[in-house]
Design an enzyme around this catalytic site. Structure first.
Site, PDB file in Angstrom:
ATOM      1  N   PRO A  95       1.307  -1.437   0.364  1.00 47.44           N
ATOM      2  CA  PRO A  95       0.021  -0.335  -0.010  1.00 47.44           C
ATOM      3  C   PRO A  95       0.821   1.454   0.244  1.00 47.44           C
ATOM      4  O   PRO A  95      -0.055   2.377  -0.275  1.00 47.44           O
ATOM      5  CB  PRO A  95      -0.739   0.008   1.512  1.00 47.44           C
ATOM      6  CG  PRO A  95      -0.555  -1.288   1.728  1.00 47.44           C
ATOM      7  CD  PRO A  95       0.652  -1.885   0.701  1.00 47.44           C
ATOM      8  N   GLU A 122       0.548  -8.069   8.402  1.00 43.21           N
ATOM      9  CA  GLU A 122       0.652  -6.384   8.329  1.00 43.21           C
ATOM     10  C   GLU A 122       2.207  -6.025   7.616  1.00 43.21           C
ATOM     11  O   GLU A 122       2.173  -4.447   7.036  1.00 43.21           O
ATOM     12  CB  GLU A 122       0.668  -5.803   9.223  1.00 43.21           C
ATOM     13  CG  GLU A 122      -0.686  -5.738  10.598  1.00 43.21           C
ATOM     14  CD  GLU A 122      -1.484  -5.057  10.211  1.00 43.21           C
ATOM     15  OE1 GLU A 122      -2.860  -5.620   9.671  1.00 43.21           O
ATOM     16  OE2 GLU A 122      -1.252  -3.838   9.920  1.00 43.21           O
ATOM     17  N   ARG A 160      -1.877  -8.201 -22.143  1.00 43.71           N
ATOM     18  CA  ARG A 160      -2.755  -7.668 -23.002  1.00 43.71           C
ATOM     19  C   ARG A 160      -1.725  -6.916 -24.102  1.00 43.71           C
ATOM     20  O   ARG A 160      -1.708  -6.695 -24.939  1.00 43.71           O
ATOM     21  CB  ARG A 160      -4.027  -7.097 -22.736  1.00 43.71           C
ATOM     22  CG  ARG A 160      -3.390  -6.021 -21.681  1.00 43.71           C
ATOM     23  CD  ARG A 160      -4.890  -5.376 -21.614  1.00 43.71           C
ATOM     24  NE  ARG A 160      -5.592  -4.015 -22.391  1.00 43.71           N
ATOM     25  CZ  ARG A 160      -5.835  -2.833 -22.884  1.00 43.71           C
ATOM     26  NH1 ARG A 160      -4.309  -2.818 -22.546  1.00 43.71           N
ATOM     27  NH2 ARG A 160      -6.532  -2.719 -23.522  1.00 43.71           N
ATOM     28  N   ASP A 174      -6.374   2.562 -26.423  1.00 48.24           N
ATOM     29  CA  ASP A 174      -6.565   2.866 -24.844  1.00 48.24           C
ATOM     30  C   ASP A 174      -6.401   4.470 -24.264  1.00 48.24           C
ATOM     31  O   ASP A 174      -5.625   4.986 -24.548  1.00 48.24           O
ATOM     32  CB  ASP A 174      -5.949   2.088 -24.170  1.00 48.24           C
ATOM     33  CG  ASP A 174      -5.314   0.528 -24.118  1.00 48.24           C
ATOM     34  OD1 ASP A 174      -6.732  -0.148 -24.449  1.00 48.24           O
ATOM     35  OD2 ASP A 174      -4.840  -0.300 -23.949  1.00 48.24           O
TER      36      ASP A 174
HETATM   37  C1  9D3 Z   1      -2.928  -0.229   9.367  1.00 48.53           C
HETATM   38  C2  9D3 Z   1      -2.079  -0.006   8.456  1.00 48.53           C
HETATM   39  N1  9D3 Z   1      -1.912  -0.837   6.759  1.00 48.53           N
HETATM   40  C3  9D3 Z   1      -1.736  -0.199   5.712  1.00 48.53           C
HETATM   41  C4  9D3 Z   1      -2.902   0.424   5.599  1.00 48.53           C
HETATM   42  C5  9D3 Z   1      -2.115  -1.894   7.162  1.00 48.53           C
HETATM   43  C6  9D3 Z   1      -1.820  -2.960   5.865  1.00 48.53           C
HETATM   44  C7  9D3 Z   1      -3.330  -2.759   5.358  1.00 48.53           C
HETATM   45  C8  9D3 Z   1      -3.524  -3.847   4.222  1.00 48.53           C
HETATM   46  C9  9D3 Z   1      -0.414  -3.643   5.363  1.00 48.53           C
HETATM   47  C10 9D3 Z   1      -1.118  -4.862   4.057  1.00 48.53           C
HETATM   48  C11 9D3 Z   1      -2.259  -4.510   3.360  1.00 48.53           C
HETATM   49  C12 9D3 Z   1      -2.049  -5.772   2.666  1.00 48.53           C
HETATM   50  N2  9D3 Z   1      -2.506  -4.733   1.606  1.00 48.53           N
HETATM   51  C13 9D3 Z   1      -1.733  -5.143  -0.423  1.00 48.53           C
HETATM   52  O1  9D3 Z   1      -0.851  -6.042   0.380  1.00 48.53           O
HETATM   53  C14 9D3 Z   1      -1.333  -3.558  -0.769  1.00 48.53           C
HETATM   54  C15 9D3 Z   1      -2.292  -3.088  -1.521  1.00 48.53           C
HETATM   55  C16 9D3 Z   1      -3.415  -2.385  -0.859  1.00 48.53           C
HETATM   56  O2  9D3 Z   1      -3.998  -2.551   0.036  1.00 48.53           O
HETATM   57  N3  9D3 Z   1      -3.982  -1.461  -1.857  1.00 48.53           N
HETATM   58  C17 9D3 Z   1      -3.581  -1.221  -2.721  1.00 48.53           C
HETATM   59  N4  9D3 Z   1      -2.356  -2.024  -3.545  1.00 48.53           N
HETATM   60  C18 9D3 Z   1      -1.847  -3.260  -2.772  1.00 48.53           C
HETATM   61  S1  9D3 Z   1      -0.579  -3.543  -2.908  1.00 48.53           S
HETATM   62  C19 9D3 Z   1      -0.603  -4.643  -2.063  1.00 48.53           C
END
Ligand code: 9D3
Length: 256
Positions: A95, A122, A160, A174
């Site tokens: 994230p 996490e 693609r 696109d």
């Molecule tokens: C409490 C903090 N959280 C961060 C927003 C912890 C957290 C949430 C969700 C840690 C990892 C995740 C799992 N998400 C992913 O691994 C992830 C992800 C996403 O949640 N949103 C957008 N892109 C991606 S790429 C990997």
């Protein structure tokens, strides 16, 4: 190109690699996807791949050691398969990563592939990330439960773009990769669609057979929807000299 995917959920990938228009690219190994189920690289009796965070707090952390073994196995397999080449980069889906754009997809679609690391829980022990990860990518500003869907989204976008996957010119058109405007609306049969609000026609210009008028209508529709939803893309198209005099006339007309 080759992608080695390290994941706790390899079964999520199967259907995506065997269905739809991207299937050709995967089944021909034009985009060669190899799955490395992380659970297979857990060594203790419980097949542990996660544990509690040092320092306390909620959630679990993915353990570095199973990840090290999975990456080493992928590396050994790469070395056995390939002519000597620089090692594939490691991409971690997170994230906190850079948002995936069509520019990122195009860059990766032209390269040799990568190791795709899909996190769960996490997060991953930072010592593994510091030593092995080259790039962090996100699917956008919303919270998922892991990196598998972002990995699949990236693989689909790359597949693609491979030669022969789409019809001749469709990816030049696109949004985000052709002229940088959003796509125009599309219509197909029937000419009159029966609905509770009465018959809904197709815009008459599309039935006219006037190719130049149809092209202009589509361009005007693209300009209108882009101006409304993504004014940043209009500004970028203008700055890049991609708007004609007629485009500017259409845009000026929308301001009234
Ligand atoms: C409490 C903090 N959280 C961060 C927003 C912890 C957290 C949430 C969700 C840690 C990892 C995740 C799992 N998400 C992913 O691994 C992830 C992800 C996403 O949640 N949103 C957008 N892109 C991606 S790429 C990997």
């Amino acid at each position: 190109m080759r992608f080695d995917v390290i994941t706790l959920f390899p079964e999520l990938f199967g259907p995506h690699l065997t269905h739809g228009i991207t299937r050709r690219a995967f089944e021909s190994a034009q985009v060669d996807v190899r799955l490395w189920p992380l659970r297979d690289f857990a060594e203790d009796n419980y097949r542990r791949v996660d544990d509690r965070p040092y320092g306390g707090g909620p959630g679990m952390v993915m353990l570095a050691e199973p990840l090290q073994r999975a990456l080493a196995a992928a590396r050994a397999d790469q070395a056995a398969a390939d002519a000597p080449a620089p090692p594939l980069r490691v991409i971690h889906f997170s994230p906190t990563g850079q948002a995936i754009t069509q520019a990122v997809v195009q860059e990766l679609a032209q390269g040799p592939g990568a190791v795709l690391l899909c996190g769960r829980y996490e997060g991953i022990d930072q010592r593994f990330l510091d030593r092995h990860v080259d790039r962090e990518l996100s699917l956008g500003d919303f919270v998922l439960s892991g990196g598998e869907l972002p990995a699949l989204a990236l693989l689909d976008a790359i597949a693609r773009l491979q030669p022969g996957v789409l019809t001749a010119s469709s990816h030049q058109q696109d949004s985000f990769s052709g002229d940088g405007l959003l796509d125009c609306p599309h219509y197909s049969r029937p000419e009159l669609l029966a609905t509770a609000d009465g018959p809904q026609p197709v815009p008459a210009v599309l039935l006219s057979g006037h190719h130049a008028q149809i092209a202009r209508w589509r361009r005007d529709q693209s300009l209108a929807i882009t101006a409304r939803r993504r004014p940043d893309l209009i500004a970028a198209a203008r700055a890049a000299g991609r708007l004609s005099k007629q485009d500017e006339k259409t845009l000026a007309g929308l301001m009234q």
